[in-house]
Design a protein around this motif. Structure first.
Motif, PDB file in Angstrom:
ATOM      1  N   TRP A   1       0.833  -1.209   0.000  1.00 17.30           N
ATOM      2  CA  TRP A   1       0.000   0.000   0.000  1.00 17.30           C
ATOM      3  C   TRP A   1       0.867   1.258   0.000  1.00 17.30           C
ATOM      4  O   TRP A   1       0.614   2.195  -0.741  1.00 17.30           O
ATOM      5  CB  TRP A   1      -0.920  -0.024   1.223  1.00 17.30           C
ATOM      6  CG  TRP A   1      -1.779   1.205   1.343  1.00 17.30           C
ATOM      7  CD1 TRP A   1      -2.844   1.547   0.577  1.00 17.30           C
ATOM      8  CD2 TRP A   1      -1.638   2.256   2.310  1.00 17.30           C
ATOM      9  NE1 TRP A   1      -3.383   2.742   1.003  1.00 17.30           N
ATOM     10  CE2 TRP A   1      -2.657   3.195   2.065  1.00 17.30           C
ATOM     11  CE3 TRP A   1      -0.749   2.491   3.358  1.00 17.30           C
ATOM     12  CZ2 TRP A   1      -2.824   4.350   2.831  1.00 17.30           C
ATOM     13  CZ3 TRP A   1      -0.906   3.629   4.135  1.00 17.30           C
ATOM     14  CH2 TRP A   1      -1.932   4.555   3.864  1.00 17.30           C
TER      15      TRP A   1
ATOM     16  N   ILE B   1       0.607   3.995  -2.990  1.00 14.68           N
ATOM     17  CA  ILE B   1       0.246   5.419  -2.919  1.00 14.68           C
ATOM     18  C   ILE B   1       1.422   6.290  -3.356  1.00 14.68           C
ATOM     19  O   ILE B   1       1.235   7.348  -3.940  1.00 14.68           O
ATOM     20  CB  ILE B   1      -0.255   5.831  -1.513  1.00 14.68           C
ATOM     21  CG1 ILE B   1       0.747   5.463  -0.432  1.00 14.68           C
ATOM     22  CG2 ILE B   1      -1.614   5.234  -1.221  1.00 14.68           C
ATOM     23  CD1 ILE B   1       0.319   5.896   0.962  1.00 14.68           C
TER      24      ILE B   1
ATOM     25  N   THR C   1       0.486   8.289  -6.869  1.00 10.65           N
ATOM     26  CA  THR C   1       0.159   9.683  -6.579  1.00 10.65           C
ATOM     27  C   THR C   1       1.312  10.597  -6.967  1.00 10.65           C
ATOM     28  O   THR C   1       1.212  11.806  -6.885  1.00 10.65           O
ATOM     29  CB  THR C   1      -0.161   9.895  -5.083  1.00 10.65           C
ATOM     30  OG1 THR C   1       0.930   9.390  -4.333  1.00 10.65           O
ATOM     31  CG2 THR C   1      -1.450   9.224  -4.687  1.00 10.65           C
TER      32      THR C   1
ATOM     33  N   TYR D   1      -8.128   2.217  -7.589  1.00  8.83           N
ATOM     34  CA  TYR D   1      -7.555   3.108  -6.579  1.00  8.83           C
ATOM     35  C   TYR D   1      -7.131   4.422  -7.232  1.00  8.83           C
ATOM     36  O   TYR D   1      -7.346   5.502  -6.694  1.00  8.83           O
ATOM     37  CB  TYR D   1      -6.355   2.431  -5.921  1.00  8.83           C
ATOM     38  CG  TYR D   1      -5.883   3.123  -4.663  1.00  8.83           C
ATOM     39  CD1 TYR D   1      -6.528   2.915  -3.450  1.00  8.83           C
ATOM     40  CD2 TYR D   1      -4.800   3.995  -4.693  1.00  8.83           C
ATOM     41  CE1 TYR D   1      -6.108   3.552  -2.296  1.00  8.83           C
ATOM     42  CE2 TYR D   1      -4.373   4.644  -3.547  1.00  8.83           C
ATOM     43  CZ  TYR D   1      -5.026   4.418  -2.355  1.00  8.83           C
ATOM     44  OH  TYR D   1      -4.611   5.052  -1.215  1.00  8.83           O
TER      45      TYR D   1
ATOM     46  N   LEU E   1      -8.604   8.066  -6.447  1.00 11.75           N
ATOM     47  CA  LEU E   1      -7.744   9.198  -6.071  1.00 11.75           C
ATOM     48  C   LEU E   1      -8.146  10.457  -6.822  1.00 11.75           C
ATOM     49  O   LEU E   1      -8.209  11.545  -6.258  1.00 11.75           O
ATOM     50  CB  LEU E   1      -6.280   8.868  -6.391  1.00 11.75           C
ATOM     51  CG  LEU E   1      -5.505   8.076  -5.354  1.00 11.75           C
ATOM     52  CD1 LEU E   1      -4.144   7.700  -5.903  1.00 11.75           C
ATOM     53  CD2 LEU E   1      -5.338   8.868  -4.065  1.00 11.75           C
TER      54      LEU E   1
ATOM     55  N   ASN F   1     -10.902   7.890  -2.318  1.00 12.06           N
ATOM     56  CA  ASN F   1     -10.042   6.736  -2.052  1.00 12.06           C
ATOM     57  C   ASN F   1      -9.981   6.444  -0.547  1.00 12.06           C
ATOM     58  O   ASN F   1     -10.279   7.332   0.262  1.00 12.06           O
ATOM     59  CB  ASN F   1      -8.618   7.022  -2.542  1.00 12.06           C
ATOM     60  CG  ASN F   1      -8.039   8.246  -1.862  1.00 12.06           C
ATOM     61  OD1 ASN F   1      -8.608   9.322  -1.972  1.00 12.06           O
ATOM     62  ND2 ASN F   1      -6.936   8.086  -1.170  1.00 12.06           N
ATOM     63  N   PRO F   2      -9.630   5.204  -0.180  1.00 14.74           N
ATOM     64  CA  PRO F   2      -9.404   4.912   1.246  1.00 14.74           C
ATOM     65  C   PRO F   2      -8.309   5.836   1.772  1.00 14.74           C
ATOM     66  O   PRO F   2      -7.248   5.937   1.166  1.00 14.74           O
ATOM     67  CB  PRO F   2      -8.942   3.451   1.236  1.00 14.74           C
ATOM     68  CG  PRO F   2      -9.430   2.896  -0.054  1.00 14.74           C
ATOM     69  CD  PRO F   2      -9.412   4.020  -1.029  1.00 14.74           C
ATOM     70  N   LYS F   3      -8.591   6.476   2.897  1.00 12.35           N
ATOM     71  CA  LYS F   3      -7.670   7.513   3.374  1.00 12.35           C
ATOM     72  C   LYS F   3      -6.553   6.958   4.261  1.00 12.35           C
ATOM     73  O   LYS F   3      -5.549   7.608   4.488  1.00 12.35           O
ATOM     74  CB  LYS F   3      -8.443   8.585   4.159  1.00 12.35           C
ATOM     75  CG  LYS F   3      -9.491   9.318   3.329  1.00 12.35           C
ATOM     76  CD  LYS F   3      -8.842  10.165   2.237  1.00 12.35           C
ATOM     77  CE  LYS F   3      -9.836  11.026   1.494  1.00 12.35           C
ATOM     78  NZ  LYS F   3     -10.795  10.280   0.676  1.00 12.35           N
TER      79      LYS F   3
ATOM     80  N   TRP G   1      -9.418  -3.877   0.225  1.00 12.97           N
ATOM     81  CA  TRP G   1      -8.624  -4.898  -0.459  1.00 12.97           C
ATOM     82  C   TRP G   1      -9.179  -6.301  -0.230  1.00 12.97           C
ATOM     83  O   TRP G   1      -9.411  -7.059  -1.171  1.00 12.97           O
ATOM     84  CB  TRP G   1      -7.175  -4.792   0.036  1.00 12.97           C
ATOM     85  CG  TRP G   1      -6.275  -5.901  -0.428  1.00 12.97           C
ATOM     86  CD1 TRP G   1      -5.629  -5.984  -1.615  1.00 12.97           C
ATOM     87  CD2 TRP G   1      -5.916  -7.074   0.318  1.00 12.97           C
ATOM     88  NE1 TRP G   1      -4.879  -7.146  -1.668  1.00 12.97           N
ATOM     89  CE2 TRP G   1      -5.040  -7.838  -0.497  1.00 12.97           C
ATOM     90  CE3 TRP G   1      -6.231  -7.561   1.575  1.00 12.97           C
ATOM     91  CZ2 TRP G   1      -4.500  -9.044  -0.087  1.00 12.97           C
ATOM     92  CZ3 TRP G   1      -5.687  -8.761   2.000  1.00 12.97           C
ATOM     93  CH2 TRP G   1      -4.836  -9.481   1.165  1.00 12.97           C
TER      94      TRP G   1
END
Lengths: 361, 365
Positions: free
Chosen positions: B98, B102, B106, B256, B260, B265-267, B276
């Motif tokens: 993860w 990210i 990102t 994902y 974003l 998205n999951p923070k 997941w």
């Protein structure tokens, strides 16, 4: 705190990881100091024994006890003490406090020498002898039967063959219509059994390893049962009661007896694959099992979220019995939750006791 | 208390390190933009700096678990501890993925394909290391025995088989494709392999054998043949499972990235983990409900059972000169016992019936 460049709450994420780590370590400490993780503690005495089967009689816990004895017939898969997993959530204790006179069958642990034990042995010998012994020693003419899971299927078969001995029948999460189970969204066990070469399996093993079945149950929800269960328990391991309950449940799950090959062969072949009970072509000891012979009151209980015995395989049961007094009750609960959840304690056990006591006369 | 059992000491030491990392993190995280401007950093390097304390913490935790807690687990509730540790390790490994996810998607040069290729192999390991543990003990043992006998049995013929495999470019190409999750390529590989095997070496395994050890040799051959069949079926099974996990992994990366952009998205990692495992569970449920999977799982079971039968037969043949009863001997004994038990049961019934008749006759007379 959200970082300026990224839509990720890094502070919260870090906090959560730190918290998880703390809980993990504290949880381990709690697990290391657990003292009471035993189940099956409600007082009882050995009532009858035959081969590996033992029948226990529970000591009554109510002032006024039902005059009709009630026999609980559990599945061959896993162990009957699920009904008495912990004292504050024991179905058995609850039913006793509500006034039932309870007997339970413990099938024991089949070994290699039990490979030739058949469904006839279980139904026409072990259950039949247990019922006769209870009736004889309590000077009764009829008893109540509560059948659980596969034990419910056995109970329905026994009752259809011996209706004169059964006053009321309760079945819990019981597979009856195996074709309907196969059509259910979560009926994977029923689907996978369809193509299973059970003859080859039984011929090779003789006695089917319990862990083989356990693996199958875990595989039904791989991420939930093999991973998330052990990740999410960390959140609650700090609580000694929760930790003890978790260990009790894990011990029960892993306590999976082997299965007598010949009985397993027929159960899979003629019920899971050929759905003979519903078709009216299933035989025990040369006698056809006709569910229409079940004419006494019947209560059938199923769990809407049951992924082991989907409610679809349970619900049709009442359409096939000959009873006029019949009731289907379903709860938004899973297979195991039927016995260990708070709902089981508050709602389901009282429902069974009330339903049976009402029909005592 | 021995050094190894100084649980609280290690616990406090870990907490102290956690606190240090937490301070480091806060120092970096509170002013990331200014620091980035001051030092002309790009977003990736700044982000890495933010993540470093978390990664260090994770690393420390791993070491803590491995060196200390696993020893304790051998004493108390070993099975339950093992499962909790296994779950925690998977959780932490997923956290690494993860963090990298990210960081990669990102950043300025978002490149999910590179990320996917980088992680896919380890991802498979992560999943299999968690789930292989849950195979029934018998299956685990069986697999070990199977590997053992397979190695032994094929040892003498390895030199013979090796050039045959090495020389087949098509097989190699198909195998290479299959490693990246191309199920079709894998199935083609298995088919082609089987074809070549049956037309060449398969004949050897089934040919009549003339020698003093004919029976034993035949059983060895059949055992090898059954083991090869089992390998092929297991391979297809694992390829099918791996394909789902890889496709789901790809989908998670893609989704994902889209989330974003939309900002939904999951923070946190915990939210990502929930997302997941539920995505994976749903994907496998979809697979489990198909007729193809039902047939495949039956084939795997059948191939395994066939191999067990051949292997048992080979073992019996090997052991028959030793002064121990074999399984066949015991089965015969169990059958006799079972017959006798039934006879006794029937006779008991008759005795009871006769006693009742006699009692009734006496009463009447």
């Amino acid at each position: 705190m959200m970082l300026p460049y990224f839509p990720i709450d890094l502070e919260k994420s870090f906090d959560e990881l730190l918290e998880y780590q703390k809980k993990f370590i504290r949880g381990i400490d709690v697990l290391l100091n657990l003292k009471d993780t035993e189940s099956n503690k409600t007082p009882k005495e050995l009532f009858y024994k035959e081969d590996k089967m033992k029948v226990f009689h529970y000591k009554p816990l109510a002032k006024k006890v039902s005059k009709v004895p009630t026999l609980i017939i559990y599945a061959l898969v896993n162990r009957q003490y699920m009904m008495d997993i912990q004292q504050d959530r024991s179905v058995i204790k609850n039913l006793l406090e509500l006034g039932l006179d309870l007997y339970i069958i413990d099938w024991g642990y089949p070994t290699a020498q039990d490979k030739y034990v058949t469904l006839e042995d279980y139904i026409d010998v072990y259950i039949e002898n247990t019922v006769n012994e209870i009736l004889k020693r309590t000077d009764s003419t009829k008893l109540n039967i509560i059948g659980v899971c596969q034990g419910g299927t056995f109970s329905a078969i026994y009752t259809a063959l011996n209706p004169e001995k059964v006053k009321n029948l309760v079945t819990m999460v019981t597979p009856i219509d195996f074709e309907a189970g196969r059509m259910a969204k979560d009926g994977f066990l029923f689907k996978w059994s369809k193509d299973m070469n059970v003859d080859n399996l039984v011929d090779a093993y003789g006695v089917i390893p319990g862990q083989f079945l356990n693996g199958g149950f875990d595989f039904l929800k791989p991420f939930q049962l093999m991973l998330n269960k052990y990740v999410s328990i960390v959140d609650n391991l700090e609580n000694p009661d929760t930790a003890a309950n978790f260990i009790r449940m894990e011990k029960w799950i892993l306590d999976s007896p082997d299965q007598s090959g010949e009985a397993f062969r027929r159960f899979i072949k003629e019920l899971y694959q050929e759905n003979r009970l519903i078709k009216g072509t299933f035989e025990i000891g040369g006698r056809v099992v006709d569910l229409k012979n079940i004419t006494m009151p019947v209560l059938s209980i199923c769990g809407d979220e049951d992924h082991i015995v989907p409610p679809e395989s349970t619900r049709p049961f009442l359409d096939y019995v000959g009873s006029k007094d019949k009731e289907l009750v379903s709860y938004p609960i899973g297979h195991i939750g039927m016995y260990v959840s708070s709902k089981s304690h508050r709602v389901i056990a009282p429902k069974i006791a009330e339903w049976l006591l009402k029909r005592e006369k | 208390m021995s050094e190894n059992m100084d649980f609280m000491g290690m616990y406090f030491e870990t907490q102290r390190k956690m606190f240090d990392y937490w301070q480091d993190l806060m120092n970096v995280a509170v002013t990331p933009k200014d620091k980035a401007q001051d030092k002309n950093k790009d977003s990736n390097s700044d982000f890495e700096e933010n993540l470093r304390p978390t990664q260090e913490m994770t690393k420390q935790w791993f070491e803590f678990n491995d060196q200390y807690l696993k020893n304790i687990s051998k004493v108390f509730f070993p099975l339950q501890f093992d499962k909790i540790f296994s779950g925690a390790n998977t959780y932490q490994n997923l956290n690494k993925i993860w963090e990298d996810l990210i960081k990669t998607i990102t950043g300025k040069d978002s490149d999910p394909i590179t990320f996917y290729n980088k992680w896919i192999e380890n991802y498979q390991k992560l999943l299999s290391s968690n789930f292989i543990f849950y195979l029934p003990e018998q299956v685990q043992n069986f697999s070990k025995k199977f590997i053992e006998i397979y190695s032994l049995s094929t040892d003498t013929s390895q030199k013979f088989l090796h050039p045959w495999l090495e020389g087949s470019q098509t097989l190699q190409n198909l195998l290479a494709k299959s490693i990246t999750g191309d199920k079709t390529a894998y199935i083609e590989f298995v088919k082609l392999w089987n074809e070549k095997f049956s037309s060449t070496y398969g004949k050897i395994f089934n040919m009549p054998i003339f020698s003093m050890n004919r029976e034993l040799m035949q059983k060895q051959m059949h055992s090898i043949n059954a083991s090869i069949s089992f390998i092929n079926t297991m391979s297809e099974f694992f390829a099918t499972m791996a394909k789902v996990s890889q496709e789901t992994f790809e989908k998670i990366i893609k989704d994902y990235q889209e989330m974003l952009v939309k900002g939904n998205n999951p923070k946190t990692f915990k939210e990502f983990y929930e997302y997941w495992w539920k995505q994976n569970e749903a994907a496998y449920h979809k697979l489990f409900g198909t007729d193809e999977f039902s047939k495949l799982i039956s084939q795997v079971m059948d191939a395994g059972v066939n191999f067990k039968k051949e292997f048992d037969s080979l073992l019996e043949n090997t052991l028959k000169f030793l002064p121990y009863p074999t399984r066949t001997d015991m089965d015969s004994l169990y059958r006799t016992l079972d017959d006798l038990k039934r006879e006794v049961r029937a006779l008991k019934k008759e005795v009871i019936l006769l006693k009742e008749i006699k009692a009734n006759t006496v009463t009447i007379s």
